[in-house]
Design an enzyme around this catalytic site. Structure first.
Site, PDB file in Angstrom:
ATOM      1  N   LYS A  14       0.886  -1.240   0.444  1.00  0.00           N
ATOM      2  CA  LYS A  14       0.521   0.285   0.234  1.00  0.00           C
ATOM      3  C   LYS A  14       1.243   1.217  -0.383  1.00  0.00           C
ATOM      4  O   LYS A  14       0.470   2.388  -0.977  1.00  0.00           O
ATOM      5  CB  LYS A  14      -1.049   0.312   1.405  1.00  0.00           C
ATOM      6  CG  LYS A  14      -1.686  -1.181   1.261  1.00  0.00           C
ATOM      7  CD  LYS A  14      -2.620  -1.061   2.731  1.00  0.00           C
ATOM      8  CE  LYS A  14      -2.631  -0.641   4.465  1.00  0.00           C
ATOM      9  NZ  LYS A  14      -1.587  -2.417   4.354  1.00  0.00           N
ATOM     10  N   ARG A  89      -8.694   1.832   9.896  1.00  0.00           N
ATOM     11  CA  ARG A  89      -8.309  -0.236  10.219  1.00  0.00           C
ATOM     12  C   ARG A  89      -9.148  -0.602  11.385  1.00  0.00           C
ATOM     13  O   ARG A  89      -8.907  -2.065  11.628  1.00  0.00           O
ATOM     14  CB  ARG A  89      -6.851   0.414  10.744  1.00  0.00           C
ATOM     15  CG  ARG A  89      -5.664  -0.358  10.159  1.00  0.00           C
ATOM     16  CD  ARG A  89      -4.196   0.033  11.204  1.00  0.00           C
ATOM     17  NE  ARG A  89      -3.367  -1.135  11.012  1.00  0.00           N
ATOM     18  CZ  ARG A  89      -2.786  -0.134  10.005  1.00  0.00           C
ATOM     19  NH1 ARG A  89      -2.843   1.018   9.784  1.00  0.00           N
ATOM     20  NH2 ARG A  89      -1.648  -0.749   9.682  1.00  0.00           N
ATOM     21  N   ARG A 128      12.444  -5.277   5.256  1.00  0.00           N
ATOM     22  CA  ARG A 128      12.669  -4.063   5.258  1.00  0.00           C
ATOM     23  C   ARG A 128      13.121  -3.359   5.728  1.00  0.00           C
ATOM     24  O   ARG A 128      14.015  -3.290   7.202  1.00  0.00           O
ATOM     25  CB  ARG A 128      10.611  -3.719   5.578  1.00  0.00           C
ATOM     26  CG  ARG A 128      10.578  -2.257   5.202  1.00  0.00           C
ATOM     27  CD  ARG A 128       9.087  -2.319   5.156  1.00  0.00           C
ATOM     28  NE  ARG A 128       7.852  -2.421   6.348  1.00  0.00           N
ATOM     29  CZ  ARG A 128       6.220  -2.201   6.220  1.00  0.00           C
ATOM     30  NH1 ARG A 128       6.021  -2.025   4.958  1.00  0.00           N
ATOM     31  NH2 ARG A 128       6.666  -1.765   6.986  1.00  0.00           N
ATOM     32  N   ARG A 161      12.086  -0.670  11.138  1.00  0.00           N
ATOM     33  CA  ARG A 161      11.331   0.264  12.031  1.00  0.00           C
ATOM     34  C   ARG A 161      11.024  -0.697  13.060  1.00  0.00           C
ATOM     35  O   ARG A 161      11.241  -2.483  13.064  1.00  0.00           O
ATOM     36  CB  ARG A 161       9.849  -0.280  11.016  1.00  0.00           C
ATOM     37  CG  ARG A 161       8.816   1.275  10.808  1.00  0.00           C
ATOM     38  CD  ARG A 161       8.463   1.168   9.957  1.00  0.00           C
ATOM     39  NE  ARG A 161       6.912   0.180  10.620  1.00  0.00           N
ATOM     40  CZ  ARG A 161       5.935   0.402   9.867  1.00  0.00           C
ATOM     41  NH1 ARG A 161       5.695   1.096   8.125  1.00  0.00           N
ATOM     42  NH2 ARG A 161       5.108  -0.434  10.538  1.00  0.00           N
TER      43      ARG A 161
HETATM   44  P1  ADP Z   1       1.573  -1.399   8.007  1.00  0.00           P
HETATM   45  O1  ADP Z   1       1.056  -1.002   6.836  1.00  0.00           O
HETATM   46  O2  ADP Z   1       3.711  -1.351   7.349  1.00  0.00           O
HETATM   47  O3  ADP Z   1       1.786  -2.094   9.230  1.00  0.00           O
HETATM   48  P2  ADP Z   1       1.984   1.676   8.698  1.00  0.00           P
HETATM   49  O4  ADP Z   1       3.165   2.956   9.326  1.00  0.00           O
HETATM   50  O5  ADP Z   1       0.195   0.971   8.413  1.00  0.00           O
HETATM   51  O6  ADP Z   1       2.118   0.356   8.659  1.00  0.00           O
HETATM   52  O7  ADP Z   1       1.325   1.161  10.860  1.00  0.00           O
HETATM   53  C1  ADP Z   1       2.826   0.885  11.165  1.00  0.00           C
HETATM   54  C2  ADP Z   1       1.667   1.057  12.990  1.00  0.00           C
HETATM   55  O8  ADP Z   1       1.179   2.380  13.347  1.00  0.00           O
HETATM   56  C3  ADP Z   1       0.515  -0.072  13.208  1.00  0.00           C
HETATM   57  O9  ADP Z   1       1.007  -1.181  13.828  1.00  0.00           O
HETATM   58  C4  ADP Z   1      -0.553   1.049  14.310  1.00  0.00           C
HETATM   59  O10 ADP Z   1       0.229   0.277  15.449  1.00  0.00           O
HETATM   60  C5  ADP Z   1      -0.384   2.279  13.807  1.00  0.00           C
HETATM   61  N1  ADP Z   1      -1.977   3.162  13.538  1.00  0.00           N
HETATM   62  C6  ADP Z   1      -1.179   3.485  11.828  1.00  0.00           C
HETATM   63  N2  ADP Z   1      -2.820   3.461  11.362  1.00  0.00           N
HETATM   64  C7  ADP Z   1      -4.087   3.189  12.464  1.00  0.00           C
HETATM   65  C8  ADP Z   1      -5.083   3.757  12.483  1.00  0.00           C
HETATM   66  N3  ADP Z   1      -6.078   3.615  11.396  1.00  0.00           N
HETATM   67  N4  ADP Z   1      -5.123   2.470  13.785  1.00  0.00           N
HETATM   68  C9  ADP Z   1      -5.025   2.297  14.292  1.00  0.00           C
HETATM   69  N5  ADP Z   1      -3.469   1.874  14.688  1.00  0.00           N
HETATM   70  C10 ADP Z   1      -2.628   2.807  13.489  1.00  0.00           C
END
Ligand code: ADP
Length: 216
Positions: A14, A89, A128, A161
């Protein structure tokens, strides 16, 4: 008009595709994950709170996340479309988003669902690396930077990360299955979902999505 959501498990592609789409269509790429990581770096109260969830792979509470998105949507660059990556999410977040978008009269008009098998997701996560400045993702075997350890775009060091380890990733996948995957049915019922093969290389996936978005 593109008011899009990119949906799919972590590491399905994504973020990488969203970066390319955002450049191509001149649209803001709204990644709540990136916004949280910036807040963590800046040590803001939201960042300090979010880190305690993110580092273990858990979702940040809905109220905190929704407030962050509400603030972001009030900025002028969102008036001509946007691409959400990693938001919503949960169903609660999706309902809140619908209300926020009603206010600015820009309802979601497409949801791009990226599918990818579990072994491939784990392979991607464990190799990654992310640019510490611009967030561009790399992979130690399959998406190497030109010069080891530094970003092709700005020369900044690449980092792993904190939540890109097998333990936190297992928790992230569980959160995806339990809380985020139900959004597929939620948006299917609204006739908004289109599926894409997230196993493909980023450039090919980008071409697929672009071909679709150009029909909107
Ligand atoms: P990935 O899709 O690689 O898991 P993201 O960068 O989208 O990573 O998100 C990393 C972390 O940030 C998630 O595992 C969560 O803890 C938090 N996070 C991101 N977006 C949300 C969201 N919409 N609701 C709740 N937590 C979020």
């Amino acid at each position: 008009m593109i008011n899009a959501i990119l949906l799919g498990p972590p590491a399905a592609g994504k973020g990488s595709v969203a970066k390319l789409l955002s450049k191509h269509y001149h649209l803001p790429h709204i990644s709540t994950g990136d916004m949280f990581r910036e807040a963590i770096e800046a040590k803001t109260p939201v960042g300090i709170l979010a880190a305690s969830y993110i580092d273990k792979g858990n979702l940040v509470p809905d109220d905190v996340t929704i407030a962050l998105v509400e603030e972001r949507l009030s900025q002028p660059d969102c008036q001509h479309g946007f691409m959400f990556d990693g938001f919503p999410r949960t169903i609660v977040q999706a309902d809140a988003l619908e209300q926020l978008l009603k206010k600015i009269k820009r309802p979601i008009n497409t949801v791009l669902e990226f599918e990818c098998n579990r072994p491939e997701l784990i392979r991607r996560i464990t190799g990654r690396r992310i640019c510490s400045e611009c967030g561009t993702p790399y992979h130690i075997d399959t998406m190497k930077p030109k010069k080891e350890g530094v970003c092709d775009h700005d020369g900044a060091p690449l980092l792993t990360r904190k939540d890109d380890n097998v333990e936190a990733f297992t928790v992230r996948l569980k959160a995806y299955d339990e809380l985020t995957a139900p959004l597929i049915g939620y948006y299917q019922a609204k006739g908004l979902i289109t599926q894409f093969d997230g196993v493909k290389a980023t450039v090919d996936l980008f071409e697929d999505v672009k071909a679709f978005l150009d029909t909107l």
